[in-house]
Design an enzyme around this catalytic site. Structure first.
Site, PDB file in Angstrom:
ATOM      1  N   HIS A 191       1.003  -1.373   0.061  1.00  0.00           N
ATOM      2  CA  HIS A 191      -0.039  -0.038   0.020  1.00  0.00           C
ATOM      3  C   HIS A 191       0.910   1.205   0.029  1.00  0.00           C
ATOM      4  O   HIS A 191       2.139   1.210  -0.122  1.00  0.00           O
ATOM      5  CB  HIS A 191      -0.921  -0.190   1.205  1.00  0.00           C
ATOM      6  CG  HIS A 191      -0.421   0.434   2.391  1.00  0.00           C
ATOM      7  ND1 HIS A 191      -1.186   1.240   3.506  1.00  0.00           N
ATOM      8  CD2 HIS A 191       0.775   0.156   2.934  1.00  0.00           C
ATOM      9  CE1 HIS A 191      -0.445   1.329   4.565  1.00  0.00           C
ATOM     10  NE2 HIS A 191       0.889   0.792   4.269  1.00  0.00           N
ATOM     11  N   CYS A 249       5.673   6.254   4.411  1.00  0.00           N
ATOM     12  CA  CYS A 249       4.563   5.577   3.918  1.00  0.00           C
ATOM     13  C   CYS A 249       4.038   6.177   2.508  1.00  0.00           C
ATOM     14  O   CYS A 249       2.899   5.704   2.065  1.00  0.00           O
ATOM     15  CB  CYS A 249       3.445   5.678   5.066  1.00  0.00           C
ATOM     16  SG  CYS A 249       3.990   4.865   6.520  1.00  0.00           S
ATOM     17  N   HIS A 286       5.051   0.161  -0.484  1.00  0.00           N
ATOM     18  CA  HIS A 286       5.687  -0.574   0.448  1.00  0.00           C
ATOM     19  C   HIS A 286       4.708  -1.666   0.918  1.00  0.00           C
ATOM     20  O   HIS A 286       3.568  -1.604   0.359  1.00  0.00           O
ATOM     21  CB  HIS A 286       6.333   0.199   1.688  1.00  0.00           C
ATOM     22  CG  HIS A 286       5.331   0.980   2.571  1.00  0.00           C
ATOM     23  ND1 HIS A 286       4.653   2.031   2.249  1.00  0.00           N
ATOM     24  CD2 HIS A 286       4.758   0.530   3.810  1.00  0.00           C
ATOM     25  CE1 HIS A 286       3.856   2.303   3.051  1.00  0.00           C
ATOM     26  NE2 HIS A 286       3.991   1.283   4.208  1.00  0.00           N
ATOM     27  N   HIS A 346       3.279  -5.019   3.965  1.00  0.00           N
ATOM     28  CA  HIS A 346       3.232  -5.550   5.373  1.00  0.00           C
ATOM     29  C   HIS A 346       2.622  -6.844   5.253  1.00  0.00           C
ATOM     30  O   HIS A 346       2.067  -7.353   4.411  1.00  0.00           O
ATOM     31  CB  HIS A 346       2.415  -4.580   6.103  1.00  0.00           C
ATOM     32  CG  HIS A 346       2.836  -3.271   6.326  1.00  0.00           C
ATOM     33  ND1 HIS A 346       3.929  -2.875   7.105  1.00  0.00           N
ATOM     34  CD2 HIS A 346       2.281  -2.159   6.006  1.00  0.00           C
ATOM     35  CE1 HIS A 346       3.938  -1.660   7.210  1.00  0.00           C
ATOM     36  NE2 HIS A 346       3.226  -1.186   6.487  1.00  0.00           N
ATOM     37  N   ASP A 382      -4.815 -10.644   0.048  1.00  0.00           N
ATOM     38  CA  ASP A 382      -3.753 -11.297  -0.049  1.00  0.00           C
ATOM     39  C   ASP A 382      -2.909 -11.319  -1.197  1.00  0.00           C
ATOM     40  O   ASP A 382      -3.560 -11.472  -2.343  1.00  0.00           O
ATOM     41  CB  ASP A 382      -3.732 -12.916   0.475  1.00  0.00           C
ATOM     42  CG  ASP A 382      -2.426 -13.468   0.864  1.00  0.00           C
ATOM     43  OD1 ASP A 382      -1.696 -12.751   1.476  1.00  0.00           O
ATOM     44  OD2 ASP A 382      -2.425 -14.792   0.382  1.00  0.00           O
ATOM     45  N   HIS A 383      -1.447 -10.684  -0.978  1.00  0.00           N
ATOM     46  CA  HIS A 383      -0.731 -10.525  -2.149  1.00  0.00           C
ATOM     47  C   HIS A 383      -1.535  -9.665  -3.193  1.00  0.00           C
ATOM     48  O   HIS A 383      -1.243  -9.712  -4.270  1.00  0.00           O
ATOM     49  CB  HIS A 383      -0.579 -11.722  -3.073  1.00  0.00           C
ATOM     50  CG  HIS A 383       0.559 -12.779  -2.299  1.00  0.00           C
ATOM     51  ND1 HIS A 383       0.337 -13.223  -0.907  1.00  0.00           N
ATOM     52  CD2 HIS A 383       1.864 -12.895  -2.544  1.00  0.00           C
ATOM     53  CE1 HIS A 383       1.432 -13.911  -0.724  1.00  0.00           C
ATOM     54  NE2 HIS A 383       2.321 -13.852  -1.579  1.00  0.00           N
ATOM     55  N   GLU A 393      -0.528  -4.079  11.712  1.00  0.00           N
ATOM     56  CA  GLU A 393       0.343  -3.856  10.696  1.00  0.00           C
ATOM     57  C   GLU A 393       1.476  -4.321  10.841  1.00  0.00           C
ATOM     58  O   GLU A 393       2.185  -4.663   9.806  1.00  0.00           O
ATOM     59  CB  GLU A 393       0.339  -2.268  10.302  1.00  0.00           C
ATOM     60  CG  GLU A 393       0.907  -1.918   8.976  1.00  0.00           C
ATOM     61  CD  GLU A 393       0.882  -0.314   9.002  1.00  0.00           C
ATOM     62  OE1 GLU A 393       0.003   0.060   8.144  1.00  0.00           O
ATOM     63  OE2 GLU A 393       1.226   0.360   9.718  1.00  0.00           O
TER      64      GLU A 393
END
Lengths: 137, 137, 137, 137, 137, 137
Positions: free
Chosen positions: B15, B34, B40, B42, B80-81, B125
């Site tokens: 994100h 951020c 980047h 998480h 996810d991903h 996070e």
């Protein structure tokens, strides 16, 4: 949109539990190994939770960098690698139990954060023992 | 007998925090690292808690396999991903902060579970930063 | 007295696994969800282990503050909140898999530490997947 | 000064979920692998939280050694290395689900601790599944 | 480029330690609570480590999805929610200790993976007790 | 069948790093916050690993209860809730660094266990810093 954010931190400190109004026998009976005159110590693990409204422009309740800095400057710098009995003014007259340390951390954070936030603190003395203030119920 | 069950899950996503109504300088000042234009990511860790009455015939509040499947199909498969900014319709107009992601997950689960349950969501996070919705107090 | 010390650190980054020499179908078949063109991301957890002789005057193999600073300046600053494919020069021509990232971190630390130390690196991409270099056997 | 303390403990036990009023097919459909006639087992992880007032003379809500001993004598000794279905009187007629085990532990601790305390119990059956009693909301 | 990858998994099972060649007294003396005739159980946590050369075309030692599937099909499906003494053929004549279970898992994985890999297995029976095979030294 | 077993334990202690042969300035420069004259402390986490042959009659390398008792009697009883500088004879003349403490624990365990076993010790001072003896390579 009321929400809660949490931030973890840690610090290491020495302490001793000893009430000068008790006899040595009573101190030993009540505090056991925690009464060792030469002190012992812990890695304290801290979780701070802040509740309030999200700012729609940032998607944040509160900038976590700001919270991280407040915890660093007012909690970690104050307590890390210190002797709670000897180095911390607030423990001159009260016992540095995890309960009292948790309440002191809550008091410090309350003085540093906007009054609109609700603050709660969980403090682990070991992986198995922790204290929360305010009480959960 | 009112009780709470909880189930943990996780997913990995990219994100970026960037408000198009802000100048580049303001985005950089508020979101710092951020705001990286290249994103980047998480490993998000999720705890879903459901409160309600135990079914005396099964000893269950809710079959955890059913909850596990709902979380898999509606949360893990969706996030996810993925890139939260580019791949998730709901973040076209709102910032994919952990706060907003936590509220979105709560909304999705609410639409999938019986109205008799009370649902709360905690979303980490990182190991040190988390968000809970609804607020704990 | 030969001993090993270890230090943990972490950083968050986005990446994508995609080999430009493969067809889209082959990239999809081999890399699956990791091939998402919009990237995904991870909280990377790092353990650096250094072996050598204890300095009898300090009781240290190496000052952990020095190791912490090297990891901060050369690993965390370089990779944290970055896109491994787009922001990291060394991944212009090689795939940013956890294996290759682990070897790159080992190479950087080797260039920053005295040759007398033996260095090994373990890098977790998720709580369940990790890579170690050099190989343990 | 109302505060909450918590203490963690663990024990290992075998169990099986099977309702004698159901057909074999219904037991299999509802309980799945948990219905295995030969039993399976878990490492149960327990967090007990006690709320009340701090004693100013000791800085304690309750001596954690006392709480540790109560948990050891009445919970760990009773359940550790046992078969919940066969060895535990209270599960002769009710299903040994994590929900019912959590409520039973709460009942035992309530009988052993002063009525002035508020007690809550969180019980993890696996790292991903847990139950809390009383319900959090 | 020789490297090691690791993958974690878990399963839950019941077992009992009892040597039919020993008297009841000797079984009780040696195995203590683990000798309970009604079985007890554990959440077994598994770390599988594979060493070998990186494939430069994929950046992988071995596709972790492939390893995940092998562990799922041959370890989790075989042992999860089972009674090691009654449900597992290989434990008809040998004791289902964590040591023997770790060696059995190593044997199964060796039969499923290419001979070019070096395989090692660490198996936790509880958060405090674990076994590794082959021996680390 | 050569195998490795491991057992975890923990203890809490206070210490201070100070070399009487150094000036106050040099002690401060080298040991920083660890030089605090009033001591600080840690929750030390210990992993002991023992390698040897399995006993086919018991399926054990070594009875873990026996190892648990040795660690309790000779390590936990000696170091828990102690001041390493003032309460531990062996640190009268050497610095109580984590490195030296790890080597001392290894020496004590070696004197208590059969010579046929190979022993290694990993000692965490914090969640991020650890020491292993003998060196892993």
């Amino acid at each position: 949109m009321r929400i809660t954010i949490s931030r973890r931190a840690h610090f290491n400190a020495a302490h001793r539990l000893h009430n000068p109004n008790f006899s040595d026998e009573k101190n030993e009976a009540i505090f056991g190994k925690c009464n060792n005159a030469n002190y012992h110590g812990h890695n304290y693990e801290l979780e701070v939770r802040i509740s309030g409204e999200i700012n729609p422009e940032t998607g944040y309740l509160l900038d976590l960098k700001e919270l991280k800095d407040i915890i660093h400057d007012h909690i970690e710098e104050k307590f890390d690698h210190k002797n709670l009995n000897l180095d911390i003014e607030e423990f001159k007259d009260i016992l540095p139990s995890t309960e009292n340390l948790c309440i002191l951390i809550h008091k410090i954070l309350t003085s540093q954060l906007d009054k609109k936030y609700h603050i709660s603190v969980k403090l682990w003395e070991t992986a198995r023992n922790a204290v929360e203030y305010p009480a959960i119920n």
